[in-house]
Write a protein that holds these residues in place. Structure first.
Motif, PDB file in Angstrom:
ATOM      1  N   ASP A 290       0.813  -1.214   0.000  1.00 12.13           N
ATOM      2  CA  ASP A 290       0.000   0.000   0.000  1.00 12.13           C
ATOM      3  C   ASP A 290       0.846   1.264   0.000  1.00 12.13           C
ATOM      4  OD1 ASP A 290      -2.995  -0.409   0.323  1.00 12.13           O
ATOM      5  OD2 ASP A 290      -2.260  -1.798   1.851  1.00 12.13           O
ATOM      6  N   ARG A 320       0.163 -13.154   3.881  1.00  9.04           N
ATOM      7  CA  ARG A 320      -0.643 -13.497   2.705  1.00  9.04           C
ATOM      8  C   ARG A 320      -0.723 -15.024   2.663  1.00  9.04           C
ATOM      9  NH1 ARG A 320      -1.201  -9.457  -1.141  1.00  9.04           N
ATOM     10  NH2 ARG A 320      -2.894 -10.810  -1.890  1.00  9.04           N
ATOM     11  N   SER A 326      -6.452 -13.078   3.901  1.00 11.41           N
ATOM     12  CA  SER A 326      -5.319 -12.377   3.294  1.00 11.41           C
ATOM     13  C   SER A 326      -4.923 -12.940   1.937  1.00 11.41           C
ATOM     14  CB  SER A 326      -4.110 -12.406   4.238  1.00 11.41           C
ATOM     15  OG  SER A 326      -3.693 -13.740   4.476  1.00 11.41           O
ATOM     16  N   ASP A 328      -6.577 -12.727  -0.716  1.00 17.77           N
ATOM     17  CA  ASP A 328      -7.001 -11.740  -1.706  1.00 17.77           C
ATOM     18  C   ASP A 328      -6.609 -10.345  -1.248  1.00 17.77           C
ATOM     19  OD1 ASP A 328      -8.761 -13.775  -3.195  1.00 17.77           O
ATOM     20  OD2 ASP A 328      -9.573 -13.814  -1.158  1.00 17.77           O
ATOM     21  N   CYS A 329      -6.497  -9.425  -2.204  1.00 22.15           N
ATOM     22  CA  CYS A 329      -6.202  -8.046  -1.843  1.00 22.15           C
ATOM     23  C   CYS A 329      -6.538  -7.128  -3.016  1.00 22.15           C
ATOM     24  CB  CYS A 329      -4.732  -7.873  -1.450  1.00 22.15           C
ATOM     25  SG  CYS A 329      -4.381  -6.258  -0.720  1.00 22.15           S
ATOM     26  N   ASN A 331      -8.887  -3.078  -3.830  1.00 20.16           N
ATOM     27  CA  ASN A 331      -9.657  -1.947  -3.305  1.00 20.16           C
ATOM     28  C   ASN A 331     -10.964  -1.789  -4.057  1.00 20.16           C
ATOM     29  OD1 ASN A 331      -7.602  -1.270  -1.518  1.00 20.16           O
ATOM     30  ND2 ASN A 331      -6.735   0.305  -2.853  1.00 20.16           N
ATOM     31  N   ARG A 346     -11.030  -1.599   1.625  1.00 23.42           N
ATOM     32  CA  ARG A 346     -10.111  -2.716   1.391  1.00 23.42           C
ATOM     33  C   ARG A 346     -10.859  -4.037   1.488  1.00 23.42           C
ATOM     34  NH1 ARG A 346      -4.924  -3.340   1.765  1.00 23.42           N
ATOM     35  NH2 ARG A 346      -5.125  -1.775   0.128  1.00 23.42           N
ATOM     36  N   GLY A 348      -9.996  -8.118   1.532  1.00 23.18           N
ATOM     37  CA  GLY A 348      -8.907  -9.076   1.669  1.00 23.18           C
ATOM     38  C   GLY A 348      -7.880  -8.626   2.692  1.00 23.18           C
ATOM     39  N   ALA A 349      -6.582  -8.781   2.365  1.00 24.27           N
ATOM     40  CA  ALA A 349      -5.489  -8.487   3.297  1.00 24.27           C
ATOM     41  C   ALA A 349      -5.603  -7.066   3.835  1.00 24.27           C
ATOM     42  CB  ALA A 349      -4.149  -8.679   2.593  1.00 24.27           C
ATOM     43  N   ASP A 350      -5.895  -6.946   5.119  1.00 23.26           N
ATOM     44  CA  ASP A 350      -6.198  -5.628   5.680  1.00 23.26           C
ATOM     45  C   ASP A 350      -5.364  -5.276   6.906  1.00 23.26           C
ATOM     46  OD1 ASP A 350      -7.340  -7.434   7.416  1.00 23.26           O
ATOM     47  OD2 ASP A 350      -9.283  -6.440   7.521  1.00 23.26           O
TER      48      ASP A 350
END
Length: 374
Positions: A290, A320, A326, A328-329, A331, A346, A348-350
């Protein structure tokens, strides 16, 4: 007799409608894999897509917000692409479009896009460095070898693989010239133009051609009173981070000197803004983590960097794991031009390794101010 037939027809229509409602409810009760791992999305999307409740001017005449599913750097991962495609079907009524900002290929151009067949071909794409890199450069032929990221295949070949086969499915408001790797798409209801550029172009003639096209495209958007959101693979070189949980603290190098969006494109955008044009932000990827970045040369140009949709823990700044949230990732990015805000949800991975939560982010894209982050 006619009345009895009409009543029968009405009863049949009601039964058919009830059956449709039961089928829709059954589908909602069995969400796709990503939705099942990310509860609460319905509420967040409902709020993010609603315009601010202000009383100034004609509320009915204001453009509605635009919501994009924005992912990047999928690197040939068919499993995760299938999951994204299923998610798109679940949330089709809430999404205006899907954008992938590059690095579709696993390592280099020769890897191809066979895995992309699992999609319906409507995903808008952007050229990443791995999509254009010559096979002789990557993987590295010997230990310690440093790739020359300007040793690329011809952009017309990239267009033939990445753009030309799919552009006819992008909708009637997409404008792409076959053989080119840049294009735009208009969203009339939202009064927004999405402009996609290819910053892997490095020959002076090609760079100038794209820059001139960008100027003409921006000028036309201004004349039609369309706001502009731009997409590119990597951020600009001269930048500063915007402090929020959507800015990584574990990666020190951002858009290094071997790969970045050239200043000439930012200059053309700034000319558009100086002439009164409405520019929102840049959407990109490349870093695999990010970032919210502000151009130091042009402080009113923000870059929203989405992490990799490919769950490779080596390049991530948090866990991940396949089978977990996690895996998936991406926006869900909503742009509200009447309020001058970008809202990011967000999926997924947050969390990162410092346990910071990356749930939602709201930015004032005119000032770069963080309005809300949780």
């Amino acid at each position: 007799m006619a009345l009895r037939s009409l009543r029968t027809a009405i009863r049949k229509a009601r039964k058919a409608h009830a059956a449709d409602q039961r089928r829709i409810a059954a589908q909602a009760a069995q969400p796709d894999a990503i939705t099942a791992l990310n509860p609460g999305l319905q509420d967040l999307l409902d709020h993010s897509r609603r315009r601010l409740n202000t009383w100034a001017g004609d509320y009915r005449g204001r453009p509605v917000p635009l919501t994009l599913l924005h992912f990047s750097d999928i690197h040939g991962d068919q499993e995760n692409l299938e999951r994204i495609e299923a998610f798109r079907r679940t949330w089709a009524r809430h999404l205006d479009d899907t954008l992938c900002t590059g690095d579709l290929c696993y390592q280099n151009f020769a890897d191809g896009l066979d895995f992309w067949r699992v999609t319906d071909g409507t995903i808008l794409t952007c050229v990443g460095n791995h999509d254009a890199i010559d096979p002789s450069e990557y993987p590295r032929p010997y230990p310690g070898y440093q790739p020359d990221w300007q040793h690329l295949v011809d952009s017309r070949d990239v267009a033939a693989a990445l753009m030309d086969p799919f552009a006819p499915k992008w909708g009637p408001n997409a404008r792409h010239q076959p053989g080119t790797t840049f294009y735009y798409k208009d969203y009339p209801e939202q009064r927004i133009r999405l402009v996609v550029i290819d910053h892997t172009l490095h020959e002076e003639r090609a760079v100038q051609e794209q820059a001139d096209w960008l100027s003409a495209t921006l000028k036309d958007a201004g004349e039609k009173e369309l706001a502009v959101v731009a997409a590119t693979h990597a951020a600009c070189l001269e930048n500063e981070p915007v402090e929020c949980t959507f800015t990584s603290t574990t990666r020190l190098q951002v858009a290094n000197e071997s790969y970045y969006t050239r200043s000439i494109y930012l200059e053309r955008v700034q000319e558009f803004m100086d002439a009164g044009g409405h520019f929102t932000c840049w959407l990109c990827g490349h870093e695999h983590v990010d970032f919210i970045l502000r151009s130091t040369r042009f402080p009113h140009q923000l870059f929203v960097v989405v992490p990799s949709a490919w769950p490779n823990p080596r390049w991530a700044d948090g866990a991940r794991k396949r089978g977990h949230k996690s895996q998936d990732c991406f926006n869900l990015t909503t742009i509200d031009t009447s309020a001058h805000v970008v809202k990011i949800v967000r999926v997924g991975a947050d969390r990162d390794c410092l346990l910071r939560h990356k749930g939602v982010l709201v930015l004032d894209y005119q000032t770069g101010q963080v309005i809300h982050n949780e």
